[in-house]
Design a protein around this motif. Structure first.
Motif, mmCIF file in Angstrom:
data_model
loop_
_atom_site.group_PDB
_atom_site.id
_atom_site.type_symbol
_atom_site.label_atom_id
_atom_site.label_comp_id
_atom_site.label_asym_id
_atom_site.label_seq_id
_atom_site.Cartn_x
_atom_site.Cartn_y
_atom_site.Cartn_z
ATOM 1 N N GLN A 259 41.912 57.124 39.685
ATOM 2 C CA GLN A 259 43.094 57.116 40.549
ATOM 3 C C GLN A 259 43.352 58.528 41.063
ATOM 4 N N ARG B 199 47.906 48.773 49.199
ATOM 5 C CA ARG B 199 47.731 47.886 48.048
ATOM 6 C C ARG B 199 48.344 48.492 46.790
ATOM 7 N N ASP B 200 48.127 49.783 46.603
ATOM 8 C CA ASP B 200 48.657 50.511 45.451
ATOM 9 C C ASP B 200 49.341 51.767 45.977
ATOM 10 N N LYS C 67 47.816 48.008 40.586
ATOM 11 C CA LYS C 67 47.191 46.882 39.890
ATOM 12 C C LYS C 67 48.241 45.897 39.366
ATOM 13 N N VAL D 57 42.383 53.160 43.708
ATOM 14 C CA VAL D 57 42.152 52.622 42.367
ATOM 15 C C VAL D 57 40.850 51.837 42.351
ATOM 16 N N GLU D 58 40.059 52.073 41.327
ATOM 17 C CA GLU D 58 38.830 51.304 41.142
ATOM 18 C C GLU D 58 39.161 49.961 40.503
ATOM 19 N N ARG D 59 38.579 48.912 41.041
ATOM 20 C CA ARG D 59 38.775 47.567 40.512
ATOM 21 C C ARG D 59 37.432 46.925 40.207
ATOM 22 N N THR D 60 37.399 46.166 39.120
ATOM 23 C CA THR D 60 36.213 45.376 38.802
ATOM 24 C C THR D 60 36.190 44.137 39.691
ATOM 25 N N GLU E 274 38.898 41.860 38.681
ATOM 26 C CA GLU E 274 40.229 42.305 39.125
ATOM 27 C C GLU E 274 40.421 42.047 40.607
ATOM 28 N N GLU E 275 39.365 42.191 41.389
ATOM 29 C CA GLU E 275 39.475 41.905 42.824
ATOM 30 C C GLU E 275 39.887 40.455 43.064
ATOM 31 N N HIS F 258 43.615 40.082 41.938
ATOM 32 C CA HIS F 258 44.594 40.852 42.697
ATOM 33 C C HIS F 258 44.566 40.529 44.178
#
Length: 348
Positions: free
Chosen positions: A46, A107-108, A219, A276-279, A282-283, A286
């Motif tokens: 982040q 998004r964040d 997130k 933010v990194e998402r797996t 998580e994508e 979210h």
């Protein structure tokens, strides 16, 4: 003639450059963190990126006004001063608001609010506080700290006056948060307790140093912190997982006074984008939502209103209705004439 460096010499020089570069970056990061306002690292993967003026506000408050060309709109008794924007003065029965005209599709994000609440009122003889909003509708005056009731989105309230006389365990001023899908009313008589997500005491009136509030949404995790002790350190206030907020809503802030009053000033609003990194999992989890909600918190369902008809759709409906009416009239006339002919044949 300069001497040629061997592999070990090049390695030493590269390591020295790298170390100097890292030290300069670390020093810059520490300076920014010490200010309590600049970019900060909040976790692995982040980073903060300061947004441009369409979502942030600071002195000298260019782009603030009541016209359609302004990026920030004033409402009610709000006015621009040289050092702050005053939402309400220390006078009875006033309300004012400041709203961003540009919807936020991040998004964040993190919103840092620099504010000041002060006035002549003594203990429990001041009010009512201010609110920070991320909502579907903007510029809608109402009873909830100067904004409409049954709003759609997120409201964070800095409540300075206790309306519920019987409560003893809560010390005011008090910060609380509420997520609404348009079905809930804010309960003033109980200081919003039935619908709040959480809260904390925040002694913010008549202080001689800067006071800050930060709202972080990353997130689907909502975190609210404050810096109200003059130490340039964030203190936790509210932390709620599973908060689902749609994109495309508006940021704003509002205030209201009644029989009691205070000066409610906003010095700056600074919005930061969080990368933010998402797996992949998580994508999937979210994905965008269309109505605000909180996991494990049942909100009454709202019947979505039907979208308004476009001009073409309305024309086609009217046109085919007329055609059908004419067709029905013609068929009726034909059937009536045939019935009359059959009646004459019976008499002859």
């Amino acid at each position: 003639m300069a001497a040629t460096l061997g592999p070990s010499g090049w390695w030493q020089r590269w390591r020295q450059r790298l170390s100097a570069r890292n030290w300069s970056r670390m020093l810059l990061l520490l300076l920014l963190m010490g200010s309590g306002q600049g970019p900060r690292q909040v976790g692995a993967g982040q980073t903060f990126e300061y947004l441009k003026r369409e979502h942030s506000l600071s002195k000298p408050y260019q782009g603030v006004g009541t016209g359609s060309s302004s990026l920030w709109n004033l409402m009610g008794n709000a006015m621009v001063m040289t050092q702050y924007i005053r939402l309400t003065p220390d006078m009875q029965s006033k309300q004012g608001a400041l709203w961003n005209r540009v919807p936020c599709f991040l998004r964040d994000w993190e919103l840092q609010v620099h504010f000041k609440i002060h006035g002549q009122g003594k203990k429990n003889l001041h009010g009512d506080g201010l609110a920070i909003w991320y909502t579907k509708d903007r510029m809608q005056p109402g009873p909830v700290f100067g904004n409409m009731d049954k709003f759609v989105g997120l409201g964070v309230f800095v409540d300075t006056y206790p309306n519920e006389e019987k409560q003893q365990e809560r010390v005011f001023p008090y910060i609380s948060a509420m997520v609404n899908n348009g079905s809930l009313s804010y309960d003033h008589e109980r200081d919003g307790r039935p619908t709040e997500l959480g809260g904390c005491t925040a002694i913010v009136r008549n202080l001689h140093y800067d006071t800050f509030l930060v709202i972080r949404y990353v997130k689907r995790h909502l975190t609210i912190m404050m810096d109200i002790d003059g130490k340039h350190e964030w203190r936790d206030c509210i932390e709620v997982p599973g908060v689902r907020l749609p994109r495309g809503y508006y940021f704003g802030t509002s205030s209201i006074t009644g029989d009691l009053s205070d000066n409610h000033d906003v010095i700056s609003l600074k919005l930061f984008e969080l990368t933010v990194e998402r797996t992949p999992e998580e994508e999937k989890l979210h994905r965008d939502v269309f109505l605000p909600s909180v996991d494990n918190m049942k909100l009454p369902e709202v019947t979505a209103p039907l979208p308004p008809l476009s001009g073409l759709a309305l024309f086609l409906i009217v046109f085919f209705s007329l055609v059908f009416s004419v067709f029905a009239i013609v068929i009726g006339i034909i059937l009536y004439n045939k019935w009359q002919e059959q009646s004459r044949k019976r008499f002859y």
